[in-house]
Design an enzyme around this catalytic site. Structure first.
Site, PDB file in Angstrom:
ATOM      1  N   GLY B  41       0.933  -1.286   0.117  1.00  0.00           N
ATOM      2  CA  GLY B  41       0.209  -0.108  -0.395  1.00  0.00           C
ATOM      3  C   GLY B  41       0.794   0.992  -0.084  1.00  0.00           C
ATOM      4  N   GLY B  43      -0.725   4.682   0.413  1.00  0.00           N
ATOM      5  CA  GLY B  43      -1.448   5.991   0.699  1.00  0.00           C
ATOM      6  C   GLY B  43      -0.186   6.259   2.017  1.00  0.00           C
ATOM      7  N   ALA B  45      -0.544   5.938   4.896  1.00  0.00           N
ATOM      8  CA  ALA B  45       0.649   5.139   5.774  1.00  0.00           C
ATOM      9  C   ALA B  45       1.823   4.746   5.121  1.00  0.00           C
ATOM     10  CB  ALA B  45      -0.550   3.980   6.867  1.00  0.00           C
ATOM     11  N   GLY B  46       1.559   3.705   4.118  1.00  0.00           N
ATOM     12  CA  GLY B  46       2.482   3.499   3.279  1.00  0.00           C
ATOM     13  C   GLY B  46       3.631   4.217   3.150  1.00  0.00           C
ATOM     14  N   HIS B 267     -20.390   8.671   6.635  1.00  0.00           N
ATOM     15  CA  HIS B 267     -20.178  10.305   6.859  1.00  0.00           C
ATOM     16  C   HIS B 267     -21.869  10.910   6.465  1.00  0.00           C
ATOM     17  CE1 HIS B 267     -18.313  13.998   6.028  1.00  0.00           C
ATOM     18  NE2 HIS B 267     -16.834  13.285   5.993  1.00  0.00           N
ATOM     19  N   SER B 285     -16.601  17.466   1.642  1.00  0.00           N
ATOM     20  CA  SER B 285     -15.490  17.766   3.567  1.00  0.00           C
ATOM     21  C   SER B 285     -17.156  17.891   4.418  1.00  0.00           C
ATOM     22  CB  SER B 285     -14.925  18.865   3.008  1.00  0.00           C
ATOM     23  OG  SER B 285     -14.129  18.854   4.146  1.00  0.00           O
ATOM     24  N   ARG B 331     -19.768  12.368  13.399  1.00  0.00           N
ATOM     25  CA  ARG B 331     -20.136  12.097  12.365  1.00  0.00           C
ATOM     26  C   ARG B 331     -21.349  10.695  12.725  1.00  0.00           C
ATOM     27  NH1 ARG B 331     -14.921  11.575   8.968  1.00  0.00           N
ATOM     28  NH2 ARG B 331     -14.570  13.448   8.509  1.00  0.00           N
ATOM     29  N   HIS B 401     -18.697   5.539   5.026  1.00  0.00           N
ATOM     30  CA  HIS B 401     -17.171   5.708   4.302  1.00  0.00           C
ATOM     31  C   HIS B 401     -15.987   5.497   5.351  1.00  0.00           C
ATOM     32  CE1 HIS B 401     -14.532  10.091   3.943  1.00  0.00           C
ATOM     33  NE2 HIS B 401     -14.756   9.982   5.085  1.00  0.00           N
ATOM     34  N   LEU B 441      -5.756  11.329   8.607  1.00  0.00           N
ATOM     35  CA  LEU B 441      -5.329  11.419   7.604  1.00  0.00           C
ATOM     36  C   LEU B 441      -3.840  11.520   9.028  1.00  0.00           C
ATOM     37  CD1 LEU B 441      -6.029  14.261   5.551  1.00  0.00           C
ATOM     38  CD2 LEU B 441      -5.851  12.197   4.756  1.00  0.00           C
TER      39      LEU B 441
END
Lengths: 222, 636, 255
Positions: B41, B43, B45-46, B267, B285, B331, B401, B441
């Site tokens: 991955g 993203g 984190a990866g 979400h 958002s 949420r 989400h 994030l």
């Protein structure tokens, strides 16, 4: 490869060459046009200027060589880029959207340029060559030009080519500013306007000569 | 048999991470290059993990099914990233961010992890600024903040509505630098299909080259899984088309416990569904809730033009029910309430939507200021729906989400398979039963930049794993296993398409394991999913072969895993006889309709061990709350 | 939201492999105006699969116009005729009943067609690996507010950084030049104080790799800007040229 060679062989380096030589050629055209417009002053005014230039012949020769090199580099580089770009994009889309996303001036630089190139060769032969190598003692340059454009085919040919020149300059001027990196939200619209203005001045200015002499020739007969 | 050991360090909460960092083993710089690490991955984190591990000198291989590492779905996160900088002088602190996150997660997260997340949050902002992430700035040149759901302070850093993109490009650029330096190698268009276990430790992976179709074996001394979340199980979600649970699920089947799968976040601010052909739901958002006001007509079935409905005939239901937080409730609360008003028949635009109205914001700060903050979201809305949100209020509806659940990890982010670390949304760790906005994030980057570089060293330093060869029998066995699975999918030769079955699974799940769940529905849905799985394996049509690009085959493999995961989600939801965060069981609510937790019996992480198809064993990690008082979450 | 459905003729590019010769396949479709063009492809594929036929291979991921995965050419326009819109956000209400669409992959020597509408854009990654970063190690960052950056500058950098790396600029360019993409990357870093120390090496390395990867040269037609789904400005190209000239003047002169 030396760093400098690498620079001029890079895509941006080649753009720089096009833009720099192009701008120098535009400067040449400005001088050329001013000289041409003296034709409207009649044979005396024009021939006086010719005589003046004749008096500095060695300098003119040097300038001519430099100019020729600039032309050759401009043209050589243009065809080289064209060939490379062709290789980078060999396939066309089924439907073209080019009309919607770019101007015709910008897309046809190599075509208008080629036409001007062909013209240049002919022009060198018909006027420059004639002046330098083919004029007989009694002839003057004004008469040579007048005679040439009395011929409707030559007049029409020169006239049409000047439209191509206008097209070429219209893109070239603002494009070179972009290449030099002198673009901004604030000034670029003005630069584009100046480019178009120059294009019109060149096209109208240069084209007015064959038209003028052709009309005179008609008047003379009638 | 799995034994859960959270390895939460002793000591004061605020000192745990600092002390632990000191106590962990370190590897001397010259030795780091002897270790190969696989990261699955690319993203947030990866990519951040690959970059940081590469910087330390490890030899890292990164695998992504995308054509470029930069396309990972982190890129679509819009709103922002939290940090306890307190730049706004509004009483923010690490403790407050920690407390908000724990409370937002309805006291179902691990205290020590959440604290560490809050503690690291500040470093992340510094890190990203140094990388050149163009965060929004004040005129004076300092970083700007906005507020976000579930918090009463302004602590969210953002870059227009594209924060995720900018952060991912930052991590991607740091990773690229390591590629340039030769420490990281990226393998795009490779799909992880199995983890290889040698002597009980993760020592390699099997991937399918999505262009040639070849199965490829890679060995390493540790594996990092950062493969994202699983809510595409619902078919329609805000996740990207290719987001899937396959990596996590295949690891699960090899022994990694899956924790809290029923914690799926729906979400509140998404565009409503327009029809059956819809492929995904688009998120707007949550930052929009800052300036937009949510309402429905007071009268059911009122289908007047919203601009013609007078103020006193509108129900600003969130402001009415939750005066303290208003439109900025977490949420789950916002989503559930949208569902309720729509269930009462007050929904607009065909019944499955509520208004998000900016009229007041236009008056208060001006259209230009709104445009500056949310311009791209407004444009996107207009483009998708064909309505101009500057003139008519937006219509929104909740959509799946984020999966708070995921592979169980200990404090060091290691799964129950030794040597396999799980980062980002793929793990279950920091958000409890509900995640607050702008913290995904934060978690992805915290895991990648600031946790794994330390804990990886500890593992490698302690275990000192030897290099293994891909010709070992374990690799062959895993490859064979993958091959059989692919051949099975290709040989069913039935009539139904992958998408049609996935859609049906999605309908079942959103209906019964969605915003609101009950025992009867869950029991039903478990059987329905089993039947659907049976149908999948007997009546599926996968066109083509495995020897070249075959997107149907890729999706079929993913849906096969979703069909198992979906069942576990329902089982987990059925097991949890309480309501907490995003998990709302209708049987367990207060008289006012709020979630009713059962701390006595369910203050634990439910980690499921895979036994065989349709059979799991539950392991419980008891949650200790030493630093916060368990309170009823109230946003009134 | 929907009005009534529209009938369209879709000519879609089919190509088995990079080496194979491609052709257009014709589909007559009745389409909901609310669907995106990719959802139309989804539906066609669903039907093809049910009939046991090979579906049309195309790429997409986020479907929110931000990941840059999708990229089709619709009637000569990369990402379709709607300005500042990625393919996934192109809704069918932008077309009229009876329209004929030609759907093709991005075409450029640098973007090899892998299958049907899927192309290989790995050249972009190579360019970024060459220099699209700021060199500093995790953990060594000063406080985020230690460097003040004006709002104007941050906004400008973000304008450039918004590039989604989809490749539409290359696909739109008659020369398949990647200058808009590369200049957006160069500009993003060159504008910010953090990116200044490496600005010259960066632009030189990135341009070098760009040239090596068979992208053409820019001839300032600005088709890239017109087709860019993010509206990245060609002023970035001018900035990159400046950076490149300055790099030429300022580097390698001391030795």
């Amino acid at each position: 490869m030396s760093q400098l060679k690498q620079f001029f062989n890079s895509s941006i380096g080649k753009k720089l060459v096009m833009a720099t030589t192009g701008i120098l050629l535009i400067l040449f055209l400005v001088i050329h046009l001013i000289n041409n417009l003296l034709l409207f002053g009649g044979p005396d005014a024009f021939n006086q200027n010719v005589a003046l230039l004749e008096s500095i012949k060695p300098l003119i020769r040097v300038i001519e060589v430099i100019l020729a090199l600039i032309f050759i580099y401009h043209i050589y580089n243009a065809y080289k880029l064209w060939w490379e770009n062709k290789k980078a994009n060999p396939e066309k889309y089924a439907v073209s959207a080019k009309k919607e996303n770019s101007t015709i001036y910008s897309r046809t630089m190599v075509i208008t340029g080629s036409v001007i190139f062909i013209f240049l060769v002919i022009h060198l032969y018909t006027l420059w060559g004639k002046y330098n190598f083919g004029m007989e003692g009694s002839e003057n340059y004004f008469e040579v030009i007048k005679t040439l454009f009395a011929n409707p085919i030559w007049a029409a040919f020169y006239f049409i080519i000047m439209i191509f020149l206008g097209y070429h300059i219209n893109h070239a001027f603002q494009s070179s500013f972009q290449t030099f990196g002198w673009s901004s939200k604030k000034y670029t619209p003005l630069v584009k306007k100046i480019g178009t203005f120059l294009a019109i001045i060149f096209a109208v200015g240069f084209a007015s000569i064959p038209v003028y002499f052709f009309l005179i020739s008609l008047g003379g007969q009638g | 048999m799995i034994k859960l050991d959270s390895k939460v360090p002793e000591g004061k909460l605020s000192e745990k991470w600092t002390n632990h960092k000191f106590n962990m083993k370190v590897i001397n710089p010259a030795n780091k290059r002897k270790f190969d690490i696989i990261v699955v991955g690319s993203g947030l984190a990866g990519a951040s993990a690959a970059a940081s591990l590469g910087e330390l000198g490890y030899k890292v291989k990164v695998f992504s099914f995308h054509d470029s590492a930069r396309r990972a779905h982190s890129i679509a996160a819009q709103g922002g990233i939290n940090a306890a900088k307190n730049y706004q002088n509004d009483s923010d602190s690490v403790y407050r961010l920690f407390y908000d996150t724990i409370k937002g997660g309805d006291f179902r997260g691990r205290e020590a992890n959440t604290w560490r997340l809050a503690e690291i949050s500040n470093n992340i902002i510094d890190q990203c600024v140094a990388q050149g992430v163009p965060f929004a700035r004040e005129y004076g040149g300092t970083l700007a903040n906005r507020s976000f759901g579930g918090a009463q302070v302004s602590r969210t850093f953002y870059a227009r509505g594209e924060t995720g993109q900018q952060l991912l490009l930052g991590a991607y650029s740091s990773m690229n630098r390591q590629v340039n330096l030769g420490n990281v190698e990226v393998f795009p268009r490779r799909e992880f299909l199995d983890v290889v276990i040698v002597d009980g430790h993760a020592r390699g992976i099997i991937v399918r080259n999505l262009v040639t179709g070849e199965l490829e074996k890679y060995a390493s001394q540790a594996v990092v899984l950062a493969s994202g979340g699983y809510v595409n199980v619902y078919f329609l979600s805000t996740n990207a088309m290719n987001s899937n649970a396959t990596a996590a699920w295949r690891a699960h089947k090899r022994g990694a416990a899956f924790a809290n799968p029923c914690y799926t976040q729906i979400h509140p601010t998404c565009l409503p569904v327009h029809g059956e052909g819809q492929s995904k739901l688009v998120l707007m958002s949550e930052g929009l809730r800052n300036d937009g006001r949510i309402w429905v007509p007071k009268k059911a079935g009122d289908n007047r033009n919203p601009n013609e409905i007078p103020e006193n005939e509108r129900d600003y239901y969130l402001e009415r029910k939750y005066p303290a937080f208003g439109n900025l409730v977490p949420r789950d609360v916002a989503s559930r309430n949208a569902k309720y008003v729509c269930d009462e028949g007050k929904g607009v635009g065909g019944g499955k939507a509520v208004y998000l109205d900016f009229t007041d914001a236009f008056k208060r700060i001006g259209i230009d200021a709104v445009k500056d903050k949310y311009g791209n979201l407004f444009d996107m809305y207009a483009n998708i729906t064909g309505f101009d949100p500057y003139k008519v209020p937006m219509q929104i509806y909740p959509a799946p989400h984020y999966g708070m659940g995921g592979l169980w990890v200990d404090y060091e982010l290691m799964s129950t398979i030794p040597g396999m670390f799980v980062l980002g949304e793929a793990n279950f760790s920091d958000h409890g039963s509900n995640r607050l906005g702008a913290s995904a994030l934060m978690q992805g980057l915290s895991d990648g930049y600031f946790i794994i570089p330390y804990t990886m060293g500890n593992y490698l330093g302690t275990e000192k794993p030897e290099k293994v060869d891909v010709e070992r029998s374990e690799f062959k066995e895993a490859q064979q296993n993958v091959e059989e699975n692919i051949n099975k999918l290709l040989s069913i030769n039935g009539k139904q398409t992958v998408d049609s079955i996935h859609k049906r699974l999605g309908h079942l799940l959103i209906d019964k394991v969605g915003m609101s769940r009950n025992e009867k529905g869950l029991k039903e849905v478990i059987n329905q999913i089993r039947d659907l799985r049976e149908e999948f394996w007997t009546d599926l049509q996968v066109v083509g072969n495995a020897k070249s690009i075959n997107q149907t085959l890729e999706r079929a493999g993913r849906v096969a895993d979703f069909l198992e995961l979906g069942e576990l989600m329902a089982i987990d939801a059925l097991n949890r006889n309480e309501s907490c965060g995003a998990h709302f069981r209708e049987e367990y609510q207060t008289e006012e309709g709020e979630a009713l937790r059962n701390d006595e019996e369910y203050k634990y992480v439910a980690a499921w061990e895979y036994k065989k198809e349709g059979e799991w064993e539950l392991h419980k990690e008891d949650l200790e709350f030493e630093n916060v008082k368990l309170a009823t979450r109230s946003y009134k | 939201m929907s009005e009534k459905n529209i009938d369209l003729t879709l000519n879609i590019w089919r190509q088995e492999s990079p080496e194979a010769k491609g052709h257009f396949e014709k589909f007559e479709e009745e389409i909901s105006p609310d669907a995106s063009i990719l959802e139309v492809l989804d539906e066609i594929n669903n039907r093809l699969e049910a009939e046991g036929k090979a579906p049309i291979a195309f790429e997409s991921d986020c479907r929110e116009g931000i990941c840059g995965t999708c990229g089709l050419v619709v009637n000569g326009h990369p990402h379709g005729p709607l300005p500042k819109t990625a393919t996934c956000q192109l809704h069918m209400r932008n077309f009229k009943d009876g329209d004929t669409l030609y759907i093709e992959p991005f075409r450029a020597t640098a973007f090899k067609v892998l299958k049907d509408l899927i192309v290989d854009r790995s050249g972009f990654d190579k360019i970024q690996v060459a220099g699209g970063f700021i060199s500093f190690n995790t953990g060594s960052a000063p406080d985020g507010n230690a460097i003040l950056i004006s709002k104007e500058l941050a906004d400008q950098a973000l304008d450039a950084a918004e590039c989604i790396g989809c490749g539409a600029c290359v696909a739109a360019c008659k020369n398949s030049s990647a200058m808009l993409f590369v200049s957006a990357k160069v500009s993003h870093f060159a504008l910010l104080p953090q990116g200044k120390p490496e600005r010259y090496e960066r632009v030189q390395s990135m341009v070098k790799v760009m040239d090596e990867n068979l992208f053409g040269s820019c001839t300032n037609t600005y088709a890239c800007e017109a087709e860019c789904p993010k509206g990245i400005s060609v002023l970035n190209i001018a900035r990159m040229n400046r950076e490149y000239f300055m790099a030429e003047l300022k580097t390698g002169t001391d030795e």
